[in-house]
Motif scaffolding. Structure first.
Motif, mmCIF file in Angstrom:
data_model
loop_
_atom_site.group_PDB
_atom_site.id
_atom_site.type_symbol
_atom_site.label_atom_id
_atom_site.label_comp_id
_atom_site.label_asym_id
_atom_site.label_seq_id
_atom_site.Cartn_x
_atom_site.Cartn_y
_atom_site.Cartn_z
ATOM 1 N N LEU A 21 3.148 22.116 -21.635
ATOM 2 C CA LEU A 21 3.515 20.700 -21.614
ATOM 3 C C LEU A 21 2.494 19.933 -20.782
ATOM 4 N N THR A 22 1.816 18.982 -21.406
ATOM 5 C CA THR A 22 0.815 18.202 -20.682
ATOM 6 C C THR A 22 0.948 16.716 -20.990
ATOM 7 N N LEU A 23 0.276 15.926 -20.182
ATOM 8 C CA LEU A 23 0.098 14.513 -20.477
ATOM 9 C C LEU A 23 -1.129 14.393 -21.392
ATOM 10 N N PRO A 24 -1.336 13.210 -21.976
ATOM 11 C CA PRO A 24 -2.470 13.069 -22.902
ATOM 12 C C PRO A 24 -3.817 13.446 -22.282
ATOM 13 N N ASP A 25 -3.976 13.293 -20.961
ATOM 14 C CA ASP A 25 -5.254 13.661 -20.340
ATOM 15 C C ASP A 25 -5.293 15.137 -19.954
ATOM 16 N N GLN A 26 -4.382 15.913 -20.521
ATOM 17 C CA GLN A 26 -4.296 17.362 -20.295
ATOM 18 C C GLN A 26 -3.720 17.764 -18.936
ATOM 19 N N THR A 27 -3.238 16.798 -18.137
ATOM 20 C CA THR A 27 -2.585 17.151 -16.877
ATOM 21 C C THR A 27 -1.280 17.879 -17.177
ATOM 22 N N PRO A 28 -1.089 19.086 -16.610
ATOM 23 C CA PRO A 28 0.162 19.801 -16.875
ATOM 24 C C PRO A 28 1.367 19.098 -16.235
ATOM 25 N N VAL A 29 2.503 19.172 -16.891
ATOM 26 C CA VAL A 29 3.737 18.639 -16.323
ATOM 27 C C VAL A 29 4.531 19.830 -15.779
ATOM 28 N N ALA A 30 4.541 19.961 -14.440
ATOM 29 C CA ALA A 30 5.177 21.118 -13.810
ATOM 30 C C ALA A 30 6.665 20.882 -13.590
ATOM 31 N N HIS A 31 7.433 21.943 -13.573
ATOM 32 C CA HIS A 31 8.858 21.922 -13.214
ATOM 33 C C HIS A 31 9.683 20.973 -14.077
ATOM 34 N N ALA A 32 9.278 20.808 -15.346
ATOM 35 C CA ALA A 32 10.088 19.999 -16.261
ATOM 36 C C ALA A 32 11.123 20.913 -16.910
ATOM 37 N N VAL A 33 12.312 20.386 -17.133
ATOM 38 C CA VAL A 33 13.359 21.179 -17.770
ATOM 39 C C VAL A 33 13.335 20.893 -19.264
ATOM 40 N N ILE A 34 13.051 21.918 -20.050
ATOM 41 C CA ILE A 34 12.938 21.794 -21.501
ATOM 42 C C ILE A 34 14.190 22.376 -22.138
ATOM 43 N N LYS A 35 14.732 21.679 -23.116
ATOM 44 C CA LYS A 35 15.913 22.192 -23.796
ATOM 45 C C LYS A 35 15.727 22.046 -25.298
ATOM 46 N N THR A 36 16.144 23.053 -26.053
ATOM 47 C CA THR A 36 16.027 22.962 -27.503
ATOM 48 C C THR A 36 17.373 22.603 -28.105
ATOM 49 N N ALA A 37 17.352 22.315 -29.404
ATOM 50 C CA ALA A 37 18.598 21.981 -30.102
ATOM 51 C C ALA A 37 19.580 23.135 -30.004
ATOM 52 N N GLY A 38 19.049 24.352 -29.926
ATOM 53 C CA GLY A 38 19.913 25.519 -29.803
ATOM 54 C C GLY A 38 20.406 25.734 -28.389
ATOM 55 N N ASN A 39 20.183 24.730 -27.537
ATOM 56 C CA ASN A 39 20.631 24.764 -26.142
ATOM 57 C C ASN A 39 19.961 25.831 -25.313
ATOM 58 N N GLU A 40 18.785 26.241 -25.731
ATOM 59 C CA GLU A 40 18.032 27.166 -24.913
ATOM 60 C C GLU A 40 17.266 26.336 -23.884
ATOM 61 N N THR A 41 17.269 26.795 -22.642
ATOM 62 C CA THR A 41 16.612 26.032 -21.585
ATOM 63 C C THR A 41 15.460 26.819 -21.001
ATOM 64 N N ALA A 42 14.380 26.119 -20.707
ATOM 65 C CA ALA A 42 13.242 26.728 -20.027
ATOM 66 C C ALA A 42 12.720 25.712 -19.024
ATOM 67 N N ILE A 43 12.006 26.195 -18.023
ATOM 68 C CA ILE A 43 11.435 25.297 -17.019
ATOM 69 C C ILE A 43 9.940 25.548 -16.949
ATOM 70 N N THR A 44 9.151 24.494 -16.993
ATOM 71 C CA THR A 44 7.707 24.683 -16.951
ATOM 72 C C THR A 44 7.280 25.141 -15.556
ATOM 73 N N ASP A 45 6.252 25.981 -15.531
ATOM 74 C CA ASP A 45 5.743 26.448 -14.237
ATOM 75 C C ASP A 45 4.733 25.432 -13.693
ATOM 76 N N ALA A 46 4.043 25.811 -12.629
ATOM 77 C CA ALA A 46 3.111 24.876 -11.986
ATOM 78 C C ALA A 46 1.992 24.450 -12.937
ATOM 79 N N GLN A 47 1.706 25.293 -13.932
ATOM 80 C CA GLN A 47 0.656 24.960 -14.903
ATOM 81 C C GLN A 47 1.213 24.303 -16.169
#
Length: 193
Positions: A11-37
């Motif tokens: 997960l990044t911003l348009p300038d390729q900066t990573p978005v750390a510690h974001a909580v990602i959820k899918t339609a199937g309710n699976e959750t993941a959290i982005t790491d520092a990268q």
């Protein structure tokens, strides 16, 4: 049903900066959290991931997210003008994506003066004793939950009790004038968000 495969996603911003510690959820309710990268692993059938991601509680469809695949890697780019970059709740000091008793234990240890606060605690990937201490130091101004004017072990005890689900958190604690179980509990609720 569709064949689910593990995808390493970034997960990044348009300038390729990573978005750390974001909580990602899918339609199937699976959750993941982005790491520092900005990386995380997701089980997906590849077909509907682009539409159904929720990032930090914001539906991706509404936030200008582009998703591209290459091999087994999913690249997600989000525009910086949305709330995706807003990271975890204030009290989520271990950046696990949830405010729980572990955060309370870590805060209490720090407020009692311990320098090693992660003993016996399993921290999320990318988190260390020093990153958690840094997180706690960065929110120190919000941790005086009994409004005593001093950040001390009492605040840590109150926070830990609240995060372990106790409804009466001020047992045996002498609170400043004007403070009670309810005011302290509300103060902690404010930083759980």
């Amino acid at each position: 049903g569709p064949i689910m495969i593990p995808l390493v996603a970034l997960l990044t911003l348009p300038d390729q900066t990573p978005v750390a510690h974001a909580v990602i959820k899918t339609a199937g309710n699976e959750t993941a959290i982005t790491d520092a990268q900005g990386r995380f692993t997701l089980m997906t059938d590849k077909s509907n991931t682009a539409v159904d991601l929720t990032i930090n509680g914001v539906q991706s469809a509404a936030t200008g997210v582009q998703v591209t695949f290459s091999g087994k890697t999913l690249s997600i780019t989000t525009s910086s003008s949305n709330t995706v970059v807003a990271t975890s709740p204030v009290l989520d000091v271990d950046k696990s994506g949830a405010v729980d008793a572990t955060d309370g234990v870590l805060v209490l240890r720090k407020l009692t003066g311990a320098s090693t606060i992660d003993t016996g605690v399993v921290l999320p990937t990318g988190q260390t004793n020093s990153t958690v201490i840094h997180s706690i130091n960065s929110i120190a101004s919000k941790l005086d939950v009994d409004q005593s004017g001093t950040l001390d072990a009492t605040d840590g005890v109150l926070i830990l009790r609240k995060l372990t689900g106790a409804s009466t958190i001020d047992t045996g604690v002498v609170l400043p004038v004007g403070q009670n179980n309810s005011t302290v509990s509300t103060a902690i609720d404010m930083i759980k968000k």
